[in-house]
Scaffold this motif. Structure first.
Motif, PDB file in Angstrom:
ATOM      1  N   LYS A  51      23.847   0.940  32.979  1.00  0.00           N
ATOM      2  CA  LYS A  51      24.540  -0.353  32.909  1.00  0.00           C
ATOM      3  C   LYS A  51      26.025  -0.236  33.247  1.00  0.00           C
ATOM      4  O   LYS A  51      26.598  -1.129  33.866  1.00  0.00           O
ATOM      5  N   GLU A  52      26.662   0.859  32.856  1.00  0.00           N
ATOM      6  CA  GLU A  52      28.089   1.025  33.151  1.00  0.00           C
ATOM      7  C   GLU A  52      28.324   1.147  34.655  1.00  0.00           C
ATOM      8  O   GLU A  52      29.292   0.581  35.174  1.00  0.00           O
ATOM      9  N   LEU A  53      27.472   1.849  35.358  1.00  0.00           N
ATOM     10  CA  LEU A  53      27.606   1.961  36.813  1.00  0.00           C
ATOM     11  C   LEU A  53      27.414   0.595  37.466  1.00  0.00           C
ATOM     12  O   LEU A  53      28.179   0.203  38.357  1.00  0.00           O
ATOM     13  N   GLN A  54      26.428  -0.158  37.006  1.00  0.00           N
ATOM     14  CA  GLN A  54      26.191  -1.496  37.547  1.00  0.00           C
ATOM     15  C   GLN A  54      27.397  -2.404  37.316  1.00  0.00           C
ATOM     16  O   GLN A  54      27.823  -3.131  38.219  1.00  0.00           O
ATOM     17  N   VAL A  55      27.953  -2.344  36.113  1.00  0.00           N
ATOM     18  CA  VAL A  55      29.120  -3.163  35.777  1.00  0.00           C
ATOM     19  C   VAL A  55      30.322  -2.748  36.614  1.00  0.00           C
ATOM     20  O   VAL A  55      31.095  -3.600  37.064  1.00  0.00           O
ATOM     21  N   ALA A  56      30.480  -1.453  36.863  1.00  0.00           N
ATOM     22  CA  ALA A  56      31.572  -0.998  37.740  1.00  0.00           C
ATOM     23  C   ALA A  56      31.419  -1.625  39.118  1.00  0.00           C
ATOM     24  O   ALA A  56      32.402  -2.052  39.735  1.00  0.00           O
ATOM     25  N   GLY A  57      30.189  -1.695  39.611  1.00  0.00           N
ATOM     26  CA  GLY A  57      29.942  -2.355  40.894  1.00  0.00           C
ATOM     27  C   GLY A  57      30.284  -3.825  40.863  1.00  0.00           C
ATOM     28  O   GLY A  57      30.786  -4.391  41.839  1.00  0.00           O
ATOM     29  N   LEU A  58      30.037  -4.463  39.736  1.00  0.00           N
ATOM     30  CA  LEU A  58      30.331  -5.891  39.600  1.00  0.00           C
ATOM     31  C   LEU A  58      31.831  -6.161  39.556  1.00  0.00           C
ATOM     32  O   LEU A  58      32.319  -7.106  40.179  1.00  0.00           O
ATOM     33  N   ARG A  83      39.683  -1.517  31.591  1.00  0.00           N
ATOM     34  CA  ARG A  83      39.595  -0.397  30.648  1.00  0.00           C
ATOM     35  C   ARG A  83      39.491  -0.822  29.181  1.00  0.00           C
ATOM     36  O   ARG A  83      38.604  -0.335  28.466  1.00  0.00           O
ATOM     37  N   PRO A  84      40.344  -1.727  28.669  1.00  0.00           N
ATOM     38  CA  PRO A  84      40.248  -2.080  27.243  1.00  0.00           C
ATOM     39  C   PRO A  84      38.910  -2.719  26.866  1.00  0.00           C
ATOM     40  O   PRO A  84      38.451  -2.563  25.741  1.00  0.00           O
ATOM     41  N   LEU A  85      38.298  -3.406  27.799  1.00  0.00           N
ATOM     42  CA  LEU A  85      37.066  -4.134  27.510  1.00  0.00           C
ATOM     43  C   LEU A  85      35.815  -3.313  27.797  1.00  0.00           C
ATOM     44  O   LEU A  85      34.881  -3.295  27.007  1.00  0.00           O
ATOM     45  N   LEU A  86      35.816  -2.628  28.936  1.00  0.00           N
ATOM     46  CA  LEU A  86      34.586  -1.973  29.405  1.00  0.00           C
ATOM     47  C   LEU A  86      34.593  -0.458  29.266  1.00  0.00           C
ATOM     48  O   LEU A  86      33.592   0.194  29.551  1.00  0.00           O
ATOM     49  N   GLY A  87      35.713   0.116  28.876  1.00  0.00           N
ATOM     50  CA  GLY A  87      35.752   1.539  28.596  1.00  0.00           C
ATOM     51  C   GLY A  87      36.248   2.410  29.719  1.00  0.00           C
ATOM     52  O   GLY A  87      36.457   1.968  30.852  1.00  0.00           O
ATOM     53  N   ARG A 132      26.022 -11.707  32.385  1.00  0.00           N
ATOM     54  CA  ARG A 132      26.764 -11.883  31.125  1.00  0.00           C
ATOM     55  C   ARG A 132      26.242 -10.935  30.033  1.00  0.00           C
ATOM     56  O   ARG A 132      27.020 -10.260  29.359  1.00  0.00           O
ATOM     57  N   ALA A 133      24.938 -10.860  29.835  1.00  0.00           N
ATOM     58  CA  ALA A 133      24.380 -10.014  28.774  1.00  0.00           C
ATOM     59  C   ALA A 133      24.695  -8.535  29.011  1.00  0.00           C
ATOM     60  O   ALA A 133      24.984  -7.801  28.060  1.00  0.00           O
ATOM     61  N   VAL A 134      24.674  -8.110  30.263  1.00  0.00           N
ATOM     62  CA  VAL A 134      24.993  -6.712  30.579  1.00  0.00           C
ATOM     63  C   VAL A 134      26.468  -6.440  30.296  1.00  0.00           C
ATOM     64  O   VAL A 134      26.819  -5.408  29.705  1.00  0.00           O
ATOM     65  N   LEU A 135      27.337  -7.368  30.684  1.00  0.00           N
ATOM     66  CA  LEU A 135      28.764  -7.215  30.395  1.00  0.00           C
ATOM     67  C   LEU A 135      29.006  -7.167  28.888  1.00  0.00           C
ATOM     68  O   LEU A 135      29.791  -6.339  28.404  1.00  0.00           O
ATOM     69  N   GLU A 136      28.329  -8.029  28.144  1.00  0.00           N
ATOM     70  CA  GLU A 136      28.492  -8.029  26.687  1.00  0.00           C
ATOM     71  C   GLU A 136      28.007  -6.724  26.072  1.00  0.00           C
ATOM     72  O   GLU A 136      28.629  -6.195  25.152  1.00  0.00           O
ATOM     73  N   LEU A 137      26.901  -6.188  26.590  1.00  0.00           N
ATOM     74  CA  LEU A 137      26.380  -4.916  26.097  1.00  0.00           C
ATOM     75  C   LEU A 137      27.377  -3.789  26.328  1.00  0.00           C
ATOM     76  O   LEU A 137      27.702  -3.029  25.413  1.00  0.00           O
ATOM     77  N   VAL A 138      27.880  -3.675  27.545  1.00  0.00           N
ATOM     78  CA  VAL A 138      28.839  -2.612  27.865  1.00  0.00           C
ATOM     79  C   VAL A 138      30.124  -2.804  27.067  1.00  0.00           C
ATOM     80  O   VAL A 138      30.680  -1.839  26.538  1.00  0.00           O
ATOM     81  N   ALA A 139      30.587  -4.024  26.955  1.00  0.00           N
ATOM     82  CA  ALA A 139      31.806  -4.285  26.184  1.00  0.00           C
ATOM     83  C   ALA A 139      31.614  -3.919  24.711  1.00  0.00           C
ATOM     84  O   ALA A 139      32.500  -3.317  24.100  1.00  0.00           O
ATOM     85  N   SER A 140      30.463  -4.238  24.157  1.00  0.00           N
ATOM     86  CA  SER A 140      30.240  -3.940  22.736  1.00  0.00           C
ATOM     87  C   SER A 140      30.188  -2.435  22.482  1.00  0.00           C
ATOM     88  O   SER A 140      30.575  -1.974  21.419  1.00  0.00           O
ATOM     89  N   ARG A 141      29.748  -1.678  23.464  1.00  0.00           N
ATOM     90  CA  ARG A 141      29.696  -0.218  23.330  1.00  0.00           C
ATOM     91  C   ARG A 141      31.052   0.447  23.513  1.00  0.00           C
ATOM     92  O   ARG A 141      31.289   1.524  22.992  1.00  0.00           O
TER      93      ARG A 141
END
Length: 149
Positions: A51-58, A83-87, A132-141
């Motif tokens: 999911k993090e790789l996918q979000v980086a692509g987004l 960085r503050p949100l997605l790590g 949105r759900a993927v972004l929320e998942l990565v952000a929560s982690r």
């Protein structure tokens, strides 16, 4: 700019609609919004669990909105903003994806390949709300602020 919530990030990604980036290989200019969706969708196909790789692509394409005009700073601005949100990992991937050819990092190579393929691909990559759900998942982690919403 530092993004503090998925909602702020979604707003920024929606703002990419109709914005064009600097020409890539072959002089192709792409709509940043569509390019972000296509890059993420391509990564979802090759790495469905990452999911993090996918979000980086987004999110890799938000740099031109954050720092218009200075192409050399786009990746750094996007990486610093997420960085503050997605790590740290997503930030590093966004920052270094343009230099992937120089590094022996499979994740960066995948992101770079999807970025290039997303410039010429013509397919329905869905809609931003699907992410949105993927972004929320990565952000929560990854967010020390717990700013998923």
């Amino acid at each position: 700019m530092e993004l503090r919530s998925v909602e702020e990030l979604m707003d920024l990604l929606y703002a990419c609609r109709g914005s064009r980036d600097a020409p890539g290989l072959g002089g192709t200019r792409v709509d940043l919004h569509q390019h972000a969706l296509q890059t993420a969708a391509l990564l979802r196909r090759v790495r469905p669990a990452d999911k993090e790789l996918q979000v980086a692509g987004l999110v890799h394409a938000i740099g031109p909105l954050l720092h218009p005009g200075d192409v050399t700073r786009h990746s750094d601005c996007a990486a610093d903003a997420v960085r503050p949100l997605l790590g740290e990992r997503v930030s590093r991937l966004v920052r270094e994806h343009c230099r992937a050819r120089d590094l022996a990092d499979d994740d960066l190579l995948r992101l770079h390949q999807a970025d290039e393929e997303g410039r010429s691909a013509e397919f329905d990559a869905g809609v931003l709300e699907d992410w949105r759900a993927v972004l929320e998942l990565v952000a929560s982690r990854n967010s020390p602020l717990g700013a998923a919403n």
